[in-house]
Design a protein around this motif. Structure first.
Motif, PDB file in Angstrom:
ATOM      1  N   GLU A   1     -18.492  21.164  33.921  1.00 38.48           N
ATOM      2  CA  GLU A   1     -18.978  20.108  35.306  1.00 38.48           C
ATOM      3  C   GLU A   1     -17.655  19.378  35.314  1.00 38.48           C
ATOM      4  O   GLU A   1     -17.444  19.004  36.543  1.00 38.48           O
ATOM      5  CB  GLU A   1     -20.034  19.170  34.720  1.00 38.48           C
ATOM      6  CG  GLU A   1     -21.213  19.969  34.510  1.00 38.48           C
ATOM      7  CD  GLU A   1     -22.457  19.505  33.859  1.00 38.48           C
ATOM      8  OE1 GLU A   1     -22.470  18.011  33.918  1.00 38.48           O
ATOM      9  OE2 GLU A   1     -23.326  20.186  33.225  1.00 38.48           O
ATOM     10  N   THR A   2     -16.935  18.893  34.553  1.00 41.59           N
ATOM     11  CA  THR A   2     -15.779  18.207  34.896  1.00 41.59           C
ATOM     12  C   THR A   2     -14.537  18.852  35.501  1.00 41.59           C
ATOM     13  O   THR A   2     -13.843  18.260  36.208  1.00 41.59           O
ATOM     14  CB  THR A   2     -15.325  17.110  33.802  1.00 41.59           C
ATOM     15  OG1 THR A   2     -14.670  18.144  32.613  1.00 41.59           O
ATOM     16  CG2 THR A   2     -16.292  16.561  33.118  1.00 41.59           C
ATOM     17  N   SER A   3     -14.264  20.065  34.972  1.00 39.25           N
ATOM     18  CA  SER A   3     -13.047  20.737  35.342  1.00 39.25           C
ATOM     19  C   SER A   3     -13.505  22.089  35.639  1.00 39.25           C
ATOM     20  O   SER A   3     -13.053  22.928  35.069  1.00 39.25           O
ATOM     21  CB  SER A   3     -12.085  20.618  34.114  1.00 39.25           C
ATOM     22  OG  SER A   3     -12.307  19.131  33.652  1.00 39.25           O
ATOM     23  N   PRO A   4     -13.905  22.446  36.867  1.00 42.48           N
ATOM     24  CA  PRO A   4     -14.323  23.751  37.259  1.00 42.48           C
ATOM     25  C   PRO A   4     -13.220  24.639  37.256  1.00 42.48           C
ATOM     26  O   PRO A   4     -13.351  25.975  37.039  1.00 42.48           O
ATOM     27  CB  PRO A   4     -15.041  23.756  38.464  1.00 42.48           C
ATOM     28  CG  PRO A   4     -14.546  22.504  38.928  1.00 42.48           C
ATOM     29  CD  PRO A   4     -14.333  21.473  37.727  1.00 42.48           C
ATOM     30  N   TRP A   5     -11.863  24.160  37.292  1.00 41.21           N
ATOM     31  CA  TRP A   5     -10.715  25.292  37.260  1.00 41.21           C
ATOM     32  C   TRP A   5     -10.537  26.071  35.963  1.00 41.21           C
ATOM     33  O   TRP A   5      -9.682  26.790  35.873  1.00 41.21           O
ATOM     34  CB  TRP A   5      -9.501  24.329  37.822  1.00 41.21           C
ATOM     35  CG  TRP A   5      -9.125  23.299  37.097  1.00 41.21           C
ATOM     36  CD1 TRP A   5      -8.683  23.303  36.052  1.00 41.21           C
ATOM     37  CD2 TRP A   5      -9.748  21.927  37.363  1.00 41.21           C
ATOM     38  NE1 TRP A   5      -8.603  21.779  35.389  1.00 41.21           N
ATOM     39  CE2 TRP A   5      -9.164  21.116  36.501  1.00 41.21           C
ATOM     40  CE3 TRP A   5     -10.422  21.465  38.447  1.00 41.21           C
ATOM     41  CZ2 TRP A   5      -9.441  19.639  36.496  1.00 41.21           C
ATOM     42  CZ3 TRP A   5     -10.803  20.063  38.548  1.00 41.21           C
ATOM     43  CH2 TRP A   5     -10.416  19.222  37.533  1.00 41.21           C
ATOM     44  N   LEU A   6     -11.332  25.407  34.864  1.00 36.12           N
ATOM     45  CA  LEU A   6     -11.024  25.841  33.478  1.00 36.12           C
ATOM     46  C   LEU A   6     -12.121  27.147  33.578  1.00 36.12           C
ATOM     47  O   LEU A   6     -11.998  27.993  32.745  1.00 36.12           O
ATOM     48  CB  LEU A   6     -11.526  24.784  32.487  1.00 36.12           C
ATOM     49  CG  LEU A   6     -10.352  23.721  32.567  1.00 36.12           C
ATOM     50  CD1 LEU A   6     -10.858  22.845  31.514  1.00 36.12           C
ATOM     51  CD2 LEU A   6      -8.867  24.107  32.473  1.00 36.12           C
ATOM     52  N   LEU A   7     -12.707  27.511  34.544  1.00 35.53           N
ATOM     53  CA  LEU A   7     -13.456  28.792  34.677  1.00 35.53           C
ATOM     54  C   LEU A   7     -14.445  29.028  33.396  1.00 35.53           C
ATOM     55  O   LEU A   7     -15.003  30.247  33.429  1.00 35.53           O
ATOM     56  CB  LEU A   7     -12.359  29.861  34.748  1.00 35.53           C
ATOM     57  CG  LEU A   7     -11.503  29.859  36.144  1.00 35.53           C
ATOM     58  CD1 LEU A   7     -10.638  30.989  36.243  1.00 35.53           C
ATOM     59  CD2 LEU A   7     -12.136  29.742  37.358  1.00 35.53           C
ATOM     60  N   GLN A   8     -14.907  28.046  32.807  1.00 34.89           N
ATOM     61  CA  GLN A   8     -15.962  28.300  31.873  1.00 34.89           C
ATOM     62  C   GLN A   8     -17.156  28.552  32.655  1.00 34.89           C
ATOM     63  O   GLN A   8     -17.832  27.900  33.468  1.00 34.89           O
ATOM     64  CB  GLN A   8     -16.105  26.953  31.022  1.00 34.89           C
ATOM     65  CG  GLN A   8     -14.846  26.673  30.248  1.00 34.89           C
ATOM     66  CD  GLN A   8     -14.462  27.864  29.285  1.00 34.89           C
ATOM     67  OE1 GLN A   8     -14.974  28.020  28.341  1.00 34.89           O
ATOM     68  NE2 GLN A   8     -13.334  28.246  29.800  1.00 34.89           N
ATOM     69  N   GLY A   9     -17.739  29.807  32.020  1.00 29.90           N
ATOM     70  CA  GLY A   9     -19.006  30.236  32.670  1.00 29.90           C
ATOM     71  C   GLY A   9     -18.582  31.351  33.528  1.00 29.90           C
ATOM     72  O   GLY A   9     -19.641  32.087  34.166  1.00 29.90           O
ATOM     73  N   ALA A  10     -17.643  31.638  33.700  1.00 33.72           N
ATOM     74  CA  ALA A  10     -17.191  32.917  34.856  1.00 33.72           C
ATOM     75  C   ALA A  10     -16.744  34.117  33.520  1.00 33.72           C
ATOM     76  O   ALA A  10     -16.151  33.600  32.667  1.00 33.72           O
ATOM     77  CB  ALA A  10     -15.956  32.495  35.538  1.00 33.72           C
ATOM     78  N   LYS A  11     -17.024  35.120  33.795  1.00 28.62           N
ATOM     79  CA  LYS A  11     -16.623  36.296  33.102  1.00 28.62           C
ATOM     80  C   LYS A  11     -15.276  36.882  33.467  1.00 28.62           C
ATOM     81  O   LYS A  11     -15.341  37.842  34.340  1.00 28.62           O
ATOM     82  CB  LYS A  11     -17.614  37.335  33.031  1.00 28.62           C
ATOM     83  CG  LYS A  11     -17.664  38.241  31.864  1.00 28.62           C
ATOM     84  CD  LYS A  11     -19.090  38.936  31.788  1.00 28.62           C
ATOM     85  CE  LYS A  11     -18.911  40.042  30.555  1.00 28.62           C
ATOM     86  NZ  LYS A  11     -18.886  39.624  29.057  1.00 28.62           N
TER      87      LYS A  11
END
Lengths: 290, 290
Positions: free
Chosen positions: B151-161
């Motif tokens: 939520e805070t840092s979408p550029w870390l791509l957590q939740g993308a495969k």
């Protein structure tokens, strides 16, 4: 010879068995290569100025360090050095008076295979005059990690130059959305880390400061050359952890990388940063003359 | 037709323009493809049981979500669905009574180009009897991120495969060094996340629990099917954040993924975890019968 030049380093289980010039416009990588299916490999980008490979030994040392961190077979640095130099030689007259880059890639190879995949690719690096002269707008972005993560959690590979750079690319897109050119990553505990593909240099209290590798950042090859030049000219240099507040209060900031050499930061999160164009121009000139 | 089957999805700037069967033993990917130079792309692995693609729509939905998170062009899911089904059709008799996988890959394509690279690859998934029956030894490893980082840092791509899986591979090597088969990542604030290529299912107080995607984990397609089956049989299921202490106190644990379906965890950081082989065998059978 015209650019680009591609040399494939054919491996078997024992290491590199041949170095072959190949057509860079034809596909050369298997869909099963772990480099593409898992970003499971490492790289270096080496500046080539007027035919001279810059910081070749530091780049090779970093390649070996990245390989060790990823449990890849240790690259035979003599073979890689020779391939890098051969790619420059093959570029021939294209090297004269020009700035090129050699990209070096080593992957874990085909899944369930026993040999790595590698290549060196020599190409025209483009022009960096704008970044060097007009400077760059930079935003700080959270890397999500504490500053001690390289020590506590080596499997996170912080400090290895891996092919898994999707986050770095996403951060650069986030910077563009914010109207900026580049990024400085910061740790969750408030320390300055590095750029997605650069090293931060800050002028603080009269000394050039950069983040030490113990914080999980790459050891900068261009920043290393900048520090050597600064020291030779009597300036102070320091490797130490420094905070985002110190970054914001710095007297000048640069991002250092193999292509741009150094680019002055002219805004940080939208706030102006003072710059000294004459100093930067001189430093770029000396870095290019290496 | 023999396995493997490779279909390359040739793109131009407008999307997929043709789907062509190619030789998977020949190189198909450029050394300039951002998939290999930057791990800049996404993937899915789809189980194929006796010719049936499992959870095809959830996989396609997740592919589209990953593409959006990476600012990739939205994949035309009709074209991808057709290519996946065609690869299975081309596998022909190899699908009968067998477990295959279809790997789907979409990269950003050649650097500075304007078109993506994509393929589907149908292959024999190997055998998972040991993991399903004898179970797996698992260690917890720090992912280095807080649980709110998506939520805070979408550029870390957590939740993308993404294709940038070097850390996931390094974590599995660390598990092997510790004598284990697999990993459960935990957040710095003590929550259970996911495996490097699996979803965690914990039986806690009579309910099957998994981590919600809001914590930066992938929405599990196999875990989704397990939950649907459990609910149909009258059991309780819950998506909620749960702690490492709850994980250690769980009455049973499984890792769910497209190849293995579910594998019971029999040790966690060296401590035994109770297992119910008859229940797991039945659940695997129902998952395979989907």
């Amino acid at each position: 010879m015209t650019l680009p030049v591609l040399l494939m380093l054919l491996h078997d289980a024992s290491g590199v068995v041949s170095v072959d010039e190949q057509d860079p416009s034809a596909p050369q990588v298997s869909v099963l290569d772990l480099g593409v299916t898992r970003g499971d490999g490492i790289f270096e980008s080496i500046g080539v100025i007027d035919g001279r490979a810059q910081a070749l030994e530091p780049h090779l040392a970093r390649l070996a360090k990245s390989a060790a961190m990823l449990d890849l077979p240790a690259p035979d640095l003599d073979v890689w050095r020779a391939a890098i130099l051969r790619s420059i030689e093959l570029a021939g007259s294209a090297t004269v008076g020009s700035e090129l880059l050699v990209k070096v890639i080593l992957t874990r190879g085909i899944e369930d295979g026993d040999s790595a995949t590698g290549w060196v690719y020599c190409f025209d690096a483009g022009h960096y005059d704008r970044e060097r002269e007009a400077g760059i707008a930079v935003v700080t972005l959270d890397r999500g990690y504490r500053s001690d993560v390289a020590e506590t959690s080596p499997w996170l590979l912080q400090g290895a130059k891996t092919l898994s750079y999707a986050i770095n690319k996403a951060a650069l897109r986030e910077a563009a959305r914010r109207g900026a050119d580049d990024v400085i990553f910061v740790s969750t505990d408030g320390f300055v880390l590095e750029g997605p593909n650069s090293t931060v240099i800050a002028l603080i209290d009269g000394a050039y400061v950069t983040t030490p590798p113990s914080l999980g950042v790459l050891e900068g090859t261009t920043q290393g050359a900048f520090f050597a030049d600064a020291q030779a000219r009597g300036a102070s240099v320091e490797y130490r952890a420094f905070t985002v507040d110190e970054l914001r209060g710095a007297d000048a900031l640069w991002l250092a990388s193999s292509g741009r050499q150094i680019a002055p930061v002219v805004t940080l999160d939208g706030q102006p940063v003072s710059a000294d164009p004459a100093f930067t121009a001189g430093a770029v000139e000396r870095l290019l003359a290496r």
